[in-house]
Design a protein around this motif. Structure first.
Motif, PDB file in Angstrom:
ATOM      1  N   MET A   1      34.497  19.532  56.765  1.00 41.46           N
ATOM      2  CA  MET A   1      34.265  19.404  55.953  1.00 41.46           C
ATOM      3  C   MET A   1      32.779  19.937  55.527  1.00 41.46           C
ATOM      4  SD  MET A   1      35.887  16.019  54.033  1.00 41.46           S
ATOM      5  CE  MET A   1      37.221  16.474  53.639  1.00 41.46           C
ATOM      6  N   ARG A   2      31.706  20.147  55.461  1.00 43.50           N
ATOM      7  CA  ARG A   2      30.638  20.983  55.368  1.00 43.50           C
ATOM      8  C   ARG A   2      29.242  20.470  54.854  1.00 43.50           C
ATOM      9  NH1 ARG A   2      31.211  27.237  55.437  1.00 43.50           N
ATOM     10  NH2 ARG A   2      31.633  26.950  52.910  1.00 43.50           N
ATOM     11  N   LYS A   3      29.663  19.588  53.641  1.00 43.67           N
ATOM     12  CA  LYS A   3      28.902  18.512  52.923  1.00 43.67           C
ATOM     13  C   LYS A   3      29.342  18.171  51.269  1.00 43.67           C
ATOM     14  CE  LYS A   3      26.832  21.883  50.058  1.00 43.67           C
ATOM     15  NZ  LYS A   3      25.925  22.981  49.596  1.00 43.67           N
ATOM     16  N   ILE A   4      28.562  17.213  51.264  1.00 43.37           N
ATOM     17  CA  ILE A   4      29.212  17.208  49.836  1.00 43.37           C
ATOM     18  C   ILE A   4      28.747  17.449  49.172  1.00 43.37           C
ATOM     19  CG2 ILE A   4      28.912  14.689  47.751  1.00 43.37           C
ATOM     20  CD1 ILE A   4      28.617  12.730  49.767  1.00 43.37           C
ATOM     21  N   GLU A   5      29.723  18.907  48.274  1.00 43.71           N
ATOM     22  CA  GLU A   5      29.532  20.028  47.588  1.00 43.71           C
ATOM     23  C   GLU A   5      28.732  19.045  46.418  1.00 43.71           C
ATOM     24  OE1 GLU A   5      30.585  21.725  43.974  1.00 43.71           O
ATOM     25  OE2 GLU A   5      29.346  23.442  45.087  1.00 43.71           O
ATOM     26  N   HIS A   6      29.320  17.821  44.969  1.00 41.58           N
ATOM     27  CA  HIS A   6      29.282  17.370  43.792  1.00 41.58           C
ATOM     28  C   HIS A   6      30.123  15.903  43.644  1.00 41.58           C
ATOM     29  CE1 HIS A   6      32.781  19.077  42.519  1.00 41.58           C
ATOM     30  NE2 HIS A   6      32.879  18.837  41.742  1.00 41.58           N
ATOM     31  N   ILE A   7      29.380  15.394  42.987  1.00 40.44           N
ATOM     32  CA  ILE A   7      29.942  13.766  42.662  1.00 40.44           C
ATOM     33  C   ILE A   7      29.912  13.854  40.972  1.00 40.44           C
ATOM     34  CG2 ILE A   7      29.432  11.423  42.284  1.00 40.44           C
ATOM     35  CD1 ILE A   7      27.244  12.187  44.422  1.00 40.44           C
ATOM     36  N   GLY A   8      31.333  13.846  40.973  1.00 42.00           N
ATOM     37  CA  GLY A   8      32.209  14.374  39.515  1.00 42.00           C
ATOM     38  C   GLY A   8      32.105  12.502  38.556  1.00 42.00           C
ATOM     39  N   ILE A   9      31.523  13.224  37.685  1.00 46.01           N
ATOM     40  CA  ILE A   9      31.048  11.814  36.951  1.00 46.01           C
ATOM     41  C   ILE A   9      31.552  11.485  35.215  1.00 46.01           C
ATOM     42  CG2 ILE A   9      29.478   9.987  35.509  1.00 46.01           C
ATOM     43  CD1 ILE A   9      27.626  10.617  37.826  1.00 46.01           C
ATOM     44  N   ALA A  10      32.860  11.150  35.084  1.00 44.53           N
ATOM     45  CA  ALA A  10      33.501  11.177  34.057  1.00 44.53           C
ATOM     46  C   ALA A  10      32.832  10.657  32.832  1.00 44.53           C
ATOM     47  CB  ALA A  10      34.879  10.187  33.610  1.00 44.53           C
ATOM     48  N   VAL A  11      32.752  11.636  31.332  1.00 45.04           N
ATOM     49  CA  VAL A  11      31.573  11.441  30.054  1.00 45.04           C
ATOM     50  C   VAL A  11      32.443  11.141  29.258  1.00 45.04           C
ATOM     51  CG1 VAL A  11      29.308  11.405  31.636  1.00 45.04           C
ATOM     52  CG2 VAL A  11      30.339  13.308  30.003  1.00 45.04           C
ATOM     53  N   GLN A  12      31.729  10.509  28.468  1.00 47.41           N
ATOM     54  CA  GLN A  12      32.606  10.843  27.213  1.00 47.41           C
ATOM     55  C   GLN A  12      32.096  11.561  26.006  1.00 47.41           C
ATOM     56  OE1 GLN A  12      34.826   9.011  25.545  1.00 47.41           O
ATOM     57  NE2 GLN A  12      35.749   7.090  26.912  1.00 47.41           N
ATOM     58  N   ASP A  13      30.668  11.594  25.663  1.00 45.58           N
ATOM     59  CA  ASP A  13      29.795  12.032  25.842  1.00 45.58           C
ATOM     60  C   ASP A  13      28.481  13.824  26.123  1.00 45.58           C
ATOM     61  OD1 ASP A  13      27.886  13.798  23.918  1.00 45.58           O
ATOM     62  OD2 ASP A  13      28.392  12.006  21.706  1.00 45.58           O
ATOM     63  N   LEU A  14      29.473  14.656  26.468  1.00 43.57           N
ATOM     64  CA  LEU A  14      28.428  15.262  27.756  1.00 43.57           C
ATOM     65  C   LEU A  14      26.785  16.078  26.308  1.00 43.57           C
ATOM     66  CD1 LEU A  14      29.342  17.011  30.034  1.00 43.57           C
ATOM     67  CD2 LEU A  14      29.312  18.730  28.782  1.00 43.57           C
ATOM     68  N   GLU A  15      27.253  15.835  25.428  1.00 48.33           N
ATOM     69  CA  GLU A  15      25.660  16.168  24.682  1.00 48.33           C
ATOM     70  C   GLU A  15      25.258  14.628  25.108  1.00 48.33           C
ATOM     71  OE1 GLU A  15      23.251  17.088  20.992  1.00 48.33           O
ATOM     72  OE2 GLU A  15      25.596  18.038  21.107  1.00 48.33           O
ATOM     73  N   LYS A  16      25.002  13.594  25.170  1.00 47.98           N
ATOM     74  CA  LYS A  16      24.358  12.803  25.158  1.00 47.98           C
ATOM     75  C   LYS A  16      23.912  12.132  27.104  1.00 47.98           C
ATOM     76  CE  LYS A  16      25.588   9.940  21.334  1.00 47.98           C
ATOM     77  NZ  LYS A  16      26.366   9.154  20.506  1.00 47.98           N
ATOM     78  N   SER A  17      25.218  12.450  26.806  1.00 49.92           N
ATOM     79  CA  SER A  17      24.922  12.451  28.753  1.00 49.92           C
ATOM     80  C   SER A  17      24.261  13.387  29.290  1.00 49.92           C
ATOM     81  CB  SER A  17      26.298  12.856  29.745  1.00 49.92           C
ATOM     82  OG  SER A  17      27.340  11.313  29.400  1.00 49.92           O
ATOM     83  N   ASN A  18      23.757  14.161  29.486  1.00 46.04           N
ATOM     84  CA  ASN A  18      22.941  15.855  29.318  1.00 46.04           C
ATOM     85  C   ASN A  18      21.452  14.882  29.424  1.00 46.04           C
ATOM     86  OD1 ASN A  18      24.465  17.587  30.664  1.00 46.04           O
ATOM     87  ND2 ASN A  18      24.810  18.516  28.911  1.00 46.04           N
ATOM     88  N   GLU A  19      21.486  14.310  28.215  1.00 46.34           N
ATOM     89  CA  GLU A  19      19.930  14.023  27.783  1.00 46.34           C
ATOM     90  C   GLU A  19      20.080  12.653  29.323  1.00 46.34           C
ATOM     91  OE1 GLU A  19      16.618  13.862  25.994  1.00 46.34           O
ATOM     92  OE2 GLU A  19      17.361  15.033  25.922  1.00 46.34           O
ATOM     93  N   LEU A  20      20.577  12.054  29.259  1.00 43.34           N
ATOM     94  CA  LEU A  20      20.390  10.913  29.765  1.00 43.34           C
ATOM     95  C   LEU A  20      20.428  11.520  31.436  1.00 43.34           C
ATOM     96  CD1 LEU A  20      21.985   7.440  30.267  1.00 43.34           C
ATOM     97  CD2 LEU A  20      22.170   9.264  32.207  1.00 43.34           C
ATOM     98  N   PHE A  21      20.856  12.502  31.825  1.00 51.40           N
ATOM     99  CA  PHE A  21      20.755  12.383  33.382  1.00 51.40           C
ATOM    100  C   PHE A  21      19.818  13.685  33.474  1.00 51.40           C
ATOM    101  CE2 PHE A  21      24.585  11.085  34.018  1.00 51.40           C
ATOM    102  CZ  PHE A  21      24.616  10.592  35.288  1.00 51.40           C
ATOM    103  N   ARG A  22      19.241  13.984  32.656  1.00 49.53           N
ATOM    104  CA  ARG A  22      18.706  15.864  31.849  1.00 49.53           C
ATOM    105  C   ARG A  22      16.834  13.678  32.863  1.00 49.53           C
ATOM    106  NH1 ARG A  22      13.545  15.528  30.008  1.00 49.53           N
ATOM    107  NH2 ARG A  22      14.562  14.279  27.775  1.00 49.53           N
ATOM    108  N   LYS A  23      16.888  12.672  32.067  1.00 49.33           N
ATOM    109  CA  LYS A  23      15.883  11.403  32.104  1.00 49.33           C
ATOM    110  C   LYS A  23      15.728  11.837  34.131  1.00 49.33           C
ATOM    111  CE  LYS A  23      15.197  11.113  27.193  1.00 49.33           C
ATOM    112  NZ  LYS A  23      15.424   9.628  26.106  1.00 49.33           N
ATOM    113  N   LEU A  24      16.855  11.317  33.829  1.00 50.87           N
ATOM    114  CA  LEU A  24      17.112   9.529  35.398  1.00 50.87           C
ATOM    115  C   LEU A  24      16.300  11.091  36.099  1.00 50.87           C
ATOM    116  CD1 LEU A  24      18.416   8.192  36.795  1.00 50.87           C
ATOM    117  CD2 LEU A  24      20.596   9.087  36.705  1.00 50.87           C
ATOM    118  N   LEU A  25      17.058  12.465  36.338  1.00 52.99           N
ATOM    119  CA  LEU A  25      16.577  13.439  37.235  1.00 52.99           C
ATOM    120  C   LEU A  25      15.168  14.258  37.071  1.00 52.99           C
ATOM    121  CD1 LEU A  25      20.408  14.702  38.011  1.00 52.99           C
ATOM    122  CD2 LEU A  25      19.116  12.579  38.829  1.00 52.99           C
TER     123      LEU A  25
END
Length: 133
Positions: A1-25
């Motif tokens: 295994m070379r690296k962590i490729e990604h972390i998967g996060i289950a969400v109810q609402d992709l649009e709202k979660s995209n906005e939340l993670f945009r602000k977070l990141l």
């Protein structure tokens, strides 16, 4: 295994979660993709060498819908980048890990993927990812 490729996060609402993670990141997601075979719509954020993958169910019988029903939103899986998915599957099987799908399947972001059962990985769903050639 070379690296962590990604972390998967289950969400109810992709649009709202995209906005939340945009602000977070402090950045926009770079891509969305539907994986019909898994009944999921994904959205990716790049964070250094690693990605954050948001996962929203597109049908009630999908693995993500079932996960959300049982556990609510949150970390669903951790994915590791591998060079040779078949060799890594054989190695892990030999080490006693339980592989959920014996044949790699097409995942999001141009990847072949295989999952390890959480009962063989201390309760963590582990995904192996190999770039499709």
């Amino acid at each position: 295994m070379r690296k962590i490729e990604h972390i998967g996060i289950a969400v109810q609402d992709l649009e709202k979660s995209n906005e939340l993670f945009r602000k977070l990141l402090g950045k926009e997601h770079y891509k969305t993709e539907t994986v019909s075979s898994e009944g999921v719509e994904t959205s990716f954020f790049q964070v250094g060498e690693t990605k954050v993958e948001l996962l929203q169910a597109t049908r009630p019988d999908s693995p993500i819908a079932k996960y959300l029903e049982k556990k609510s939103e949150g970390i669903h899986h951790i994915a590791f980048d591998v060079e040779d998915i078949h060799a890594e599957m054989a190695r892990l099987k030999n080490e006693g890990f339980e592989i959920l799908n014996e044949i790699p399947k097409e995942g999001a972001d141009n990847k072949l993927v295989v999952f390890l059962h959480p009962r063989s990985t201390n309760g963590v769903l582990v995904e192996l990812c190999q770039e499709k050639k």
